[in-house]
Design a protein around this motif. Structure first.
Motif, PDB file in Angstrom:
ATOM      1  N   ARG A 407      51.565  17.192 119.589  1.00 12.29           N
ATOM      2  CA  ARG A 407      51.935  15.777 119.785  1.00 12.29           C
ATOM      3  C   ARG A 407      51.986  15.441 121.272  1.00 12.29           C
ATOM      4  NH1 ARG A 407      56.391  16.005 115.262  1.00 12.29           N
ATOM      5  NH2 ARG A 407      55.256  15.067 113.512  1.00 12.29           N
ATOM      6  N   SER A 411      49.359  12.749 123.485  1.00  8.89           N
ATOM      7  CA  SER A 411      50.053  11.520 123.827  1.00  8.89           C
ATOM      8  C   SER A 411      49.904  11.262 125.323  1.00  8.89           C
ATOM      9  CB  SER A 411      51.545  11.609 123.465  1.00  8.89           C
ATOM     10  OG  SER A 411      51.731  11.803 122.078  1.00  8.89           O
ATOM     11  N   LEU A 524      42.757   6.372 119.870  1.00 11.26           N
ATOM     12  CA  LEU A 524      43.760   5.702 119.045  1.00 11.26           C
ATOM     13  C   LEU A 524      43.240   5.431 117.635  1.00 11.26           C
ATOM     14  CD1 LEU A 524      45.332   3.103 121.505  1.00 11.26           C
ATOM     15  CD2 LEU A 524      46.305   5.273 120.758  1.00 11.26           C
ATOM     16  N   TYR A 528      48.481   7.252 115.383  1.00 16.27           N
ATOM     17  CA  TYR A 528      49.190   6.923 116.626  1.00 16.27           C
ATOM     18  C   TYR A 528      50.108   5.714 116.423  1.00 16.27           C
ATOM     19  CZ  TYR A 528      46.474  10.024 119.660  1.00 16.27           C
ATOM     20  OH  TYR A 528      45.924  11.124 120.277  1.00 16.27           O
ATOM     21  N   CYS A 546      51.149  10.202 119.824  1.00 17.27           N
ATOM     22  CA  CYS A 546      50.461  10.864 118.719  1.00 17.27           C
ATOM     23  C   CYS A 546      51.512  11.372 117.728  1.00 17.27           C
ATOM     24  CB  CYS A 546      49.624  12.035 119.235  1.00 17.27           C
ATOM     25  SG  CYS A 546      48.783  12.956 117.930  1.00 17.27           S
TER      26      CYS A 546
END
Length: 829
Positions: A407, A411, A524, A528, A546
């Motif tokens: 994650r 991100s 994206l 997301y 994420c």
């Protein structure tokens, strides 16, 4: 196929040996052979090089525009015979154009910089196109071919092309010179590969199999042979490291895979993998590995600054590094951090870049997850877009850690105030005239978002509050991203033209943050969420979060033949399948624990809780009572896992007072926040000492001592776990909760329950490490008695005993009496 190509194919077929060809991608070949001179990080990675994922859609858009005479993504291969082996060079040409005047190879590069500033194509880009031109001319009997490099600006879509004609004779001489530089390395790989394959087929398992270990090894082998992924819940003591490495090596010996990646989350786990390979080498294994260590831990400077003015080893690095690589792979099988430093000192080269280069020539790579999955760190030589996979096998150790790490990798965030900081730094810099207006425009887009924050007037914006802190979910950040593209292109050009100025490191930090933001923006999708937030210090942040990283991870995993995810805590397995692979159809096994259940006492307290609503002096005193009665039940070492440092300090204060009052019959120590390496080592040394009283070590659950700590037998006989490990309620946890509630109504489980129980099981796993271990696991929170928690208890725990403050001492004493009696009967000390 032309006459030349057909004749060459027949000759190679007649001479083909059992050993597969030495494979290398066009990109890796030209980058390896053509590099020279200094190592210099002052040039940003993109002035003339292609952009990252952000340019991929534009790349395809250009291809679609080219018409019916344009073939895109054409796979081209060429085999070269040398002595007794073959070299297979392969890659994908972006485009092949068929024109009345002849054929043209098109190599497309999408960049952020102004294409009008380009004076000539990058030599590496041109070399890639020349390779494809030679392959195509060879296979189709062409006397000449066009070579075209197409550069396209990502923001404006402005295109500039460089084109030339090359005849076949010229291309042949050029390619033969390229291959000549590579032959020495290919010869090494060929002879090394022959010896490796012969060894792997006969490699024995180094020890008698433990219960369940052979079955686990068979499961791993079958999954690899079938090119499938496998999830393994493997209790401590199964020997999962050897049980996954050994069958992987056997599978490679049968042709199922060419390179092994052993991926870990922590440094200590990498040393376990190194030891496993060392054990196998003592049994005859011929298989070389390198452990990739973070740049900060290898750099000879106080702070990594890789350029010839700051670091003496950067000067001429590329002129010396290949000799160093060739020597170390010929002399060392298990290339550890210390070996990398030793040879880097001998050849006066950068140890980190040296370490990365070694990875090209070894059979196995032991490294952090980042080097495979993180788009900013991963080894581009293996995982760049368009690079063909070459039989990679991935062993993902402590795989439960990959969910939060992934994650984070996928991100990105930007802070408005950082734009203004960069503007202040560049305002006085000559040559920044084209950057400053773009910074103003980018700041204006941030300002528009900030003014709308909390107003509730914008369509699609959702404003929410969490524990007094608020945030807004945004439908998109398209306008901000478009402006950021313009800024990034100008900033990149400026950074490459100005390699020295005050506070350049701060500008470079923003440059990378902007690059990461654009990379994630291009990815994206429904996995997301975008949110804006006013930080506690008043700064305004926009983040691309994420939530489900499985699709991003899959792009990397698909380069491999098979992936084995294993951990002592992969429960529930459906959670990890969804977030790590995106498929519930993956294979999964639960390895049987070799430990007798009677050697482990699991206690669940019914009269205490770590809930915030229950936290008080009275509750802390009750928890302290539990600690005292368990620790005083048998002399030994214990770990007490607290839900936070604040909670730890409260317990420490009570124990300290009782110690002063001489009512405490044991010694205690406490983990400190942000401990140095030396402080961690000193902390663990307490468990080695001989003592006449018990030791209780207060730690934080989920911290550095919660996993990866191997305290065997009498070094640790109890883990006291306070609380269910639930993550703190905050903005991102609530976003996760809402997302998974929308997906299927399991938001609390995915955001809180499962991650919390994972931390609990990791902490509990510190107790039973070997077949001779005996110990107590105490779960101090009445929420553990909820059916949802009980259903997540690992199978090897067996039964559990419900206790309260008044009978916990009896339960502990009865357990130790039983184990003492059992040991006496079996003749153990």
């Amino acid at each position: 196929m032309g006459i030349r190509g057909a004749r060459k194919e027949r000759e190679l077929e007649e001479q083909t040996q059992a050993q597969p060809p030495i494979r290398i991608s066009v990109r890796n070949l030209v980058e390896f052979v053509m590099r020279n001179g200094d190592l210099d990080n002052r040039r940003t990675a993109g002035a003339k090089k292609e952009a990252m994922q952000a340019g991929s859609r534009l790349h395809r858009k250009i291809q679609r525009r080219m018409g019916s005479d344009y073939r895109s993504e054409v796979m081209l291969k060429h085999r070269v015979r040398e002595d007794m082996f073959e070299i297979l060079v392969e890659g994908r040409a972006d485009g092949i154009i068929t024109e009345p005047a002849g054929t043209v190879i098109d190599e497309i590069k999408c960049i952020y910089m102004d294409v009008d500033r380009l004076e000539e194509p990058d030599p590496v880009h041109l070399a890639q196109a020349l390779c494809y031109g030679y392959f195509y001319s060879h296979d189709h009997d062409l006397d000449t071919i066009g070579i075209q490099i197409t550069y396209c600006n990502i923001e404006t879509e402005e295109i500039r092309r460089f084109r030339e004609e090359r005849d076949f004779e010229n291309l042949t001489q050029w390619f033969q010179g390229l291959i000549h530089e590579y032959v020495k390395w290919a010869r090494y790989l060929y002879h090394h590969g022959l010896r490796r394959q012969e060894c792997l087929k006969e490699l024995p398992f180094p020890y008698p199999y433990r219960e369940g270990q052979k079955e686990l090894a068979v499961d791993v082998y079958r999954s690899i042979a079938r090119k499938r992924n496998l999830f393994i819940q493997a209790p401590t003591g199964v020997g999962k490291t050897l049980s996954t490495i050994y069958p992987s090596l056997k599978a490679m010996g049968e042709g199922h895979g060419e390179k092994l990646f052993y991926l870990t989350a922590k440094t200590i786990t990498r040393s376990v993998a190194e030891e496993a390979f060392a054990i196998l080498r003592r049994g005859g294994l011929y298989f070389n590995t390198v452990t990739i260590t973070a740049k900060e831990k290898l750099c000879i400077m106080d702070k990594p600054d890789c350029n010839p003015q700051s670091c003496p080893r950067a000067r001429g690095h590329y002129d010396r590094v290949n000799d160093a690589v060739y020597e170390i792979i010929g002399e060392v099988d298990g290339i550890t951090r210390d070996k990398v430093l030793e040879y880097a000192e001998r050849f006066q080269i950068c140890p980190f870049e040296f370490c990365l280069d070694i990875s090209n020539w070894v059979d196995g790579i032991i490294c952090d997850y980042n080097y495979v999955f993180d788009p900013n760190v991963r080894l581009k030589r293996y995982f760049s877009e368009g690079e063909p996979g070459q039989g990679y096998l991935f062993l993902v150790d402590e795989a439960h850690n990959l969910v939060p790490r992934a994650r984070e990798m996928y991100s990105a965030s930007l802070v408005k105030e950082d734009v203004l900081l960069v503007k202040r730094i560049l305002k006085s810099q000559p040559g920044a005239g084209r950057v400053l207006p773009q910074l103003d425009k980018c700041n204006q887009k941030f300002l528009e978002l900030k003014r709308a924050y909390g107003s509730g007037n914008e369509e699609g914006i959702v404003h929410r509050q969490v524990l007094g802190s608020d945030y807004e979910l945004l439908p998109d950040v398209n306008l901000l991203a478009l402006q950021l593209m313009s800024l990034f292109g100008e900033l990149e050009t400026f950074m490459n033209e100005n390699v020295e100025f005050p506070d350049r490191d701060l500008v470079l930090e923003f440059y990378f943050a902007a690059r990461d933001f654009l990379y994630v923006y291009d990815r994206l999708d429904d996995n997301y969420r975008i949110y804006a937030r006013l930080l506690p210090d008043g700064q305004f942040m926009v983040k691309l979060l994420c939530i489900n990283p499985s699709l991003n991870l899959k792009e990397c995993l698909d380069r491999g033949e098979s992936t084995v995810f294993f951990s002592a805590t992969l429960l529930p397995i459906q959670y990890y399948k969804e977030l790590l692979s995106g498929s519930q159809e993956e294979y999964a096994v639960y390895a049987k624990s070799p430990f007798p259940q009677e050697n482990r006492l699991v206690l669940a307290a019914s009269d205490v809780s770590s809930r915030y609503s229950r936290r008080s002096r009275r509750e802390y005193e009750k928890i302290a009572d539990y600690i005292c009665r368990i620790v005083e039940g048998r002399q030994g070492n214990y770990m007490v896992f607290c839900p936070s440092y604040q909670y730890l300090n409260e317990i420490g204060e009570i124990l300290g007072r009782r110690q002063e009052e001489h009512v405490l019959d044991f010694t205690w120590i406490a983990q400190k926040n942000r401990m140095t390496e030396e402080e961690r080592e000193d902390f663990l040394k307490h468990f080695e000492e001989e003592r006449d009283r018990s030791l209780a070590a207060l730690c934080v659950m989920g911290g550095i001592f919660s996993e990866g700590i191997d305290l065997k037998e009498d070094r640790l006989i109890g883990a006291i776990i306070i609380g269910t490990g639930l993550p703190q309620v905050n903005t991102e946890q609530e976003i996760l909760r809402d997302y998974f509630d929308e997906q299927g109504g399991c938001g609390f489980d995915y955001a809180y329950q499962y991650p919390g129980m994972n931390k609990v099981m990791q902490a509990a796993g510190r107790v039973i490490r070997t077949i001779r271990d005996k110990g107590v696991i105490a779960l101090l929170d009445d929420r553990f008695l909820n059916p949802q928690c009980v259903s997540l208890f690992p199978r090897e725990w067996g039964t559990y005993t419900v206790v309260n403050r008044y009978n916990v001492g009896q339960a502990v004493n009865a357990f130790w009496d039983r184990t003492d009696q059992a040991c006496s009967t079996a003749g153990y000390p």
